[in-house]
Design a protein around this motif. Structure first.
Motif, PDB file in Angstrom:
ATOM      1  N   VAL A 147       0.850  -1.144  -0.010  1.00 32.17           N
ATOM      2  CA  VAL A 147      -0.005   0.136   0.062  1.00 32.17           C
ATOM      3  C   VAL A 147       0.877   1.254   0.159  1.00 32.17           C
ATOM      4  O   VAL A 147       1.773   1.339   0.846  1.00 32.17           O
ATOM      5  N   VAL A 148       0.615   2.305  -0.955  1.00 34.06           N
ATOM      6  CA  VAL A 148       1.579   3.254  -1.204  1.00 34.06           C
ATOM      7  C   VAL A 148       0.849   4.387   0.016  1.00 34.06           C
ATOM      8  O   VAL A 148      -0.206   4.560   0.402  1.00 34.06           O
ATOM      9  N   GLN A 149       1.850   4.873   0.909  1.00 38.17           N
ATOM     10  CA  GLN A 149       1.804   5.840   1.757  1.00 38.17           C
ATOM     11  C   GLN A 149       0.932   7.256   1.361  1.00 38.17           C
ATOM     12  O   GLN A 149       1.459   7.540   0.372  1.00 38.17           O
ATOM     13  N   GLY A 150      -0.120   7.428   2.066  1.00 39.94           N
ATOM     14  CA  GLY A 150      -0.904   8.511   1.630  1.00 39.94           C
ATOM     15  C   GLY A 150      -1.903   8.362   0.466  1.00 39.94           C
ATOM     16  O   GLY A 150      -2.614   9.251  -0.053  1.00 39.94           O
ATOM     17  N   SER A 151      -2.117   7.132  -0.141  1.00 37.43           N
ATOM     18  CA  SER A 151      -2.884   6.787  -1.132  1.00 37.43           C
ATOM     19  C   SER A 151      -4.273   6.696  -0.729  1.00 37.43           C
ATOM     20  O   SER A 151      -4.710   6.521   0.485  1.00 37.43           O
ATOM     21  N   ALA A 152      -5.133   6.393  -1.710  1.00 37.43           N
ATOM     22  CA  ALA A 152      -6.503   6.184  -1.449  1.00 37.43           C
ATOM     23  C   ALA A 152      -6.639   4.812  -0.780  1.00 37.43           C
ATOM     24  O   ALA A 152      -7.835   4.645   0.076  1.00 37.43           O
ATOM     25  N   ALA A 153      -5.913   3.953  -1.189  1.00 36.74           N
ATOM     26  CA  ALA A 153      -6.039   2.410  -0.655  1.00 36.74           C
ATOM     27  C   ALA A 153      -5.772   2.726   0.799  1.00 36.74           C
ATOM     28  O   ALA A 153      -6.253   2.024   1.676  1.00 36.74           O
ATOM     29  N   GLU A 154      -4.665   3.504   1.457  1.00 32.06           N
ATOM     30  CA  GLU A 154      -4.274   3.779   2.849  1.00 32.06           C
ATOM     31  C   GLU A 154      -5.538   4.363   3.427  1.00 32.06           C
ATOM     32  O   GLU A 154      -5.802   3.821   4.589  1.00 32.06           O
ATOM     33  N   ARG A 155      -6.035   5.131   2.843  1.00 29.61           N
ATOM     34  CA  ARG A 155      -7.240   5.772   3.453  1.00 29.61           C
ATOM     35  C   ARG A 155      -8.413   5.074   3.727  1.00 29.61           C
ATOM     36  O   ARG A 155      -9.136   5.294   4.685  1.00 29.61           O
ATOM     37  N   ALA A 156      -8.579   4.218   2.806  1.00 25.87           N
ATOM     38  CA  ALA A 156      -9.606   3.106   2.858  1.00 25.87           C
ATOM     39  C   ALA A 156      -9.078   2.039   3.818  1.00 25.87           C
ATOM     40  O   ALA A 156     -10.162   1.031   4.174  1.00 25.87           O
ATOM     41  N   GLY A 157      -8.061   1.765   4.329  1.00 25.42           N
ATOM     42  CA  GLY A 157      -7.758   0.971   5.313  1.00 25.42           C
ATOM     43  C   GLY A 157      -7.479  -0.354   4.959  1.00 25.42           C
ATOM     44  O   GLY A 157      -7.174  -1.398   5.604  1.00 25.42           O
ATOM     45  N   LEU A 158      -6.904  -0.227   3.524  1.00 23.61           N
ATOM     46  CA  LEU A 158      -6.270  -1.606   3.009  1.00 23.61           C
ATOM     47  C   LEU A 158      -4.924  -1.932   3.494  1.00 23.61           C
ATOM     48  O   LEU A 158      -4.109  -0.884   3.771  1.00 23.61           O
ATOM     49  N   GLN A 159      -4.814  -3.003   3.376  1.00 23.06           N
ATOM     50  CA  GLN A 159      -3.280  -3.824   3.932  1.00 23.06           C
ATOM     51  C   GLN A 159      -2.824  -4.732   2.883  1.00 23.06           C
ATOM     52  O   GLN A 159      -3.570  -5.420   2.172  1.00 23.06           O
ATOM     53  N   ALA A 160      -1.419  -4.831   2.949  1.00 23.25           N
ATOM     54  CA  ALA A 160      -0.778  -5.877   2.281  1.00 23.25           C
ATOM     55  C   ALA A 160      -1.232  -7.281   2.562  1.00 23.25           C
ATOM     56  O   ALA A 160      -1.543  -7.549   3.737  1.00 23.25           O
ATOM     57  N   GLY A 161      -1.692  -8.206   1.479  1.00 27.78           N
ATOM     58  CA  GLY A 161      -2.154  -9.429   1.702  1.00 27.78           C
ATOM     59  C   GLY A 161      -3.786  -9.159   1.569  1.00 27.78           C
ATOM     60  O   GLY A 161      -4.378 -10.545   1.509  1.00 27.78           O
ATOM     61  N   ASP A 162      -4.548  -8.230   1.646  1.00 28.24           N
ATOM     62  CA  ASP A 162      -5.943  -8.324   1.378  1.00 28.24           C
ATOM     63  C   ASP A 162      -6.077  -8.610  -0.092  1.00 28.24           C
ATOM     64  O   ASP A 162      -5.546  -8.202  -1.015  1.00 28.24           O
ATOM     65  N   ARG A 163      -7.404  -9.375  -0.132  1.00 29.53           N
ATOM     66  CA  ARG A 163      -7.798  -9.710  -1.438  1.00 29.53           C
ATOM     67  C   ARG A 163      -9.171  -8.982  -1.837  1.00 29.53           C
ATOM     68  O   ARG A 163      -9.979  -9.181  -0.977  1.00 29.53           O
ATOM     69  N   ILE A 164      -8.817  -8.329  -2.962  1.00 26.46           N
ATOM     70  CA  ILE A 164     -10.136  -7.456  -3.018  1.00 26.46           C
ATOM     71  C   ILE A 164     -11.000  -8.227  -3.966  1.00 26.46           C
ATOM     72  O   ILE A 164     -10.569  -8.918  -5.035  1.00 26.46           O
ATOM     73  N   THR A 165     -12.137  -8.201  -3.555  1.00 25.14           N
ATOM     74  CA  THR A 165     -13.126  -9.185  -4.583  1.00 25.14           C
ATOM     75  C   THR A 165     -14.352  -8.219  -5.141  1.00 25.14           C
ATOM     76  O   THR A 165     -14.834  -8.643  -6.143  1.00 25.14           O
ATOM     77  N   ARG A 166     -14.622  -6.967  -4.770  1.00 27.78           N
ATOM     78  CA  ARG A 166     -15.281  -6.150  -5.560  1.00 27.78           C
ATOM     79  C   ARG A 166     -14.996  -4.752  -5.390  1.00 27.78           C
ATOM     80  O   ARG A 166     -14.633  -4.270  -4.366  1.00 27.78           O
ATOM     81  N   LEU A 167     -15.049  -4.004  -6.439  1.00 26.06           N
ATOM     82  CA  LEU A 167     -14.959  -2.752  -6.512  1.00 26.06           C
ATOM     83  C   LEU A 167     -16.000  -1.945  -7.008  1.00 26.06           C
ATOM     84  O   LEU A 167     -16.156  -1.945  -8.455  1.00 26.06           O
ATOM     85  N   GLY A 168     -16.748  -0.873  -6.490  1.00 33.23           N
ATOM     86  CA  GLY A 168     -17.878  -0.133  -6.986  1.00 33.23           C
ATOM     87  C   GLY A 168     -18.828  -1.319  -7.248  1.00 33.23           C
ATOM     88  O   GLY A 168     -19.216  -2.182  -6.342  1.00 33.23           O
ATOM     89  N   ASP A 169     -19.235  -1.242  -8.615  1.00 30.95           N
ATOM     90  CA  ASP A 169     -20.069  -2.121  -9.256  1.00 30.95           C
ATOM     91  C   ASP A 169     -19.695  -3.395  -9.709  1.00 30.95           C
ATOM     92  O   ASP A 169     -20.368  -3.961 -10.484  1.00 30.95           O
ATOM     93  N   ARG A 170     -18.467  -3.451  -9.777  1.00 23.90           N
ATOM     94  CA  ARG A 170     -17.653  -4.495 -10.289  1.00 23.90           C
ATOM     95  C   ARG A 170     -16.990  -5.640  -9.665  1.00 23.90           C
ATOM     96  O   ARG A 170     -16.281  -5.280  -8.704  1.00 23.90           O
ATOM     97  N   ASP A 171     -17.118  -6.937  -9.976  1.00 24.56           N
ATOM     98  CA  ASP A 171     -16.521  -8.038  -9.172  1.00 24.56           C
ATOM     99  C   ASP A 171     -15.194  -8.162  -9.972  1.00 24.56           C
ATOM    100  O   ASP A 171     -14.874  -7.939 -10.989  1.00 24.56           O
TER     101      ASP A 171
END
Length: 377
Positions: A147-171
């Motif tokens: 996760v890049v420091q200060g990025s949208a992912a960090e603000r969303a609470g994502l961490q290394a190893g998380d598996r993303i299954t859905r983003l918005g309306d897209r699987d």
């Protein structure tokens, strides 16, 4: 340093992209018409005054116009814009009238009209399938590597190893699904669904915006989450798998086009991002300098664009004709000539307005309006 391919190379690249694609599009119409016994009076690549041509033994005039921005096939009996029977058509001998476009049943006319866009999609699929066989298919799992420091992912609470299954309306099945979504949704607030430690979680996220500039000076707003991919897996693709991958990638590209048009209509994306022939010429020149792979991939993208645009239900385009044929099939009779005439006039006005808009945008992207403003100021 900004690199430019130069005007001669740009014009050559543009002709090499548009010329063959227009040819195969019109050839699709021509071959389908020939299959159903419709005589073709003219086959033209380009518009305007004929600069070269010949007439074959079937009476078809094959010619090249001086303006290489399109082409057409003129079928026997096309005596008016809406291809409706006219006194002139009715006066033809029965045998000659049987070889005209209007004499064919609606399903045959629909196939003839649809054949052009279908060939454009087929050409793109052949290219994309060939690329898949040559370079393999990348199937990176949608797992956060970093996760890049200060990025949208960090603000969303994502961490290394998380598996993303859905983003918005897209699987999300592979990492590339996430990239294709974020790229065209810069600054958009949505939700990300991910798995951590065997549990599913949901978090709001506002996709970041990265203003990028390529070596040709083009500026782009790109959406980014700010995560690094994990290990990329590229698998070989067999001859049997290639068509499946080609269809999937073509579908992804069309889906992205539909979504982008929806964003423009809804106001989420500026109409200034629409480009026309001048933009295609500019990109063609740029891509040809990057090598044959980049240039051939551009041909596939433009071919998909041509097929997609021509299928839009706008009178004057193939999709507009197909819409009228669908109505004719349902009503068991065609719309009246007057209704079709007004529809085609409206379609022509819409297309001309769009051409003016994209040309205005293209000239602005080339810096013409800024230069004029400095001269006037």
């Amino acid at each position: 340093m900004i690199e430019t391919p130069g005007l001669p190379l740009t014009l050559l690249a543009f002709v090499l992209v548009i010329g063959p694609l227009v040819f195969v599009h019109e050839m699709g119409h021509y071959l389908a018409a020939r299959w159903f016994g419709v005589k073709s009076e003219a086959f033209s690549i380009g518009f305007g005054r004929e600069i070269a041509g010949w007439t074959d033994k079937r009476g078809t005039r094959w010619k090249v116009g001086w303006l290489p921005l399109g082409g057409y096939v003129r079928f026997a009996g096309d005596m008016n814009a809406v291809s409706q029977p006219s006194p002139e058509w009715l006066s033809l001998p029965a045998e000659e009238r049987g070889k005209t476009f209007q004499a064919k049943p609606v399903w045959q006319r629909a196939i003839i009209v649809a054949a052009g866009p279908i060939v454009n999609f087929a050409i793109a699929m052949v290219i994309l399938g060939g690329f898949a066989m040559a370079f393999g298919d990348t199937r990176t799992p949608p797992v956060v590597g970093k996760v890049v420091q200060g990025s949208a992912a960090e603000r969303a609470g994502l961490q290394a190893g998380d598996r993303i299954t859905r983003l918005g309306d897209r699987d999300i099945a592979i990492f590339e699904d996430m990239l294709s979504y974020t790229r065209i949704h810069p600054g958009e607030a949505t939700q990300v669904v991910f798995e951590r430690g065997g549990q599913q979680r949901t978090s709001p996220v506002t996709i970041g915006v990265d203003q990028q500039r390529d070596r040709f000076g083009n500026s782009y707003r790109i959406g980014m989450l700010g995560i690094a991919r994990g290990e990329r897996v590229t698998v070989p693709v067999s001859l049997l798998e290639a068509p499946v991958i080609a269809v999937r990638r073509t579908g992804e590209i069309v889906s992205m086009m539909v979504e982008t048009i929806g964003q423009i209509i809804s106001g989420r994306r500026s109409v200034k991002e629409l480009g026309g022939p001048l933009s295609i010429a500019k990109v063609s020149g740029e891509q040809i300098t990057l090598g044959p792979e980049a240039f051939v991939f551009l041909i596939a993208l433009v071919s998909i664009n041509l097929g997609f645009i021509n299928l839009l239900p706008v009178p004057m385009l193939d999709g507009g004709h197909l819409l009228f044929y669908a109505i004719e099939a349902l009503r068991r009779r065609p719309l009246g000539p007057e209704a079709q005439e007004w529809a085609f006039r409206g379609g022509l006005a819409a297309i001309l307005s769009l051409m003016l808009l994209v040309t205005f945008n293209d000239l602005g992207n080339f810096g013409l309006w800024r230069s004029l403003a400095r001269l006037i100021g």
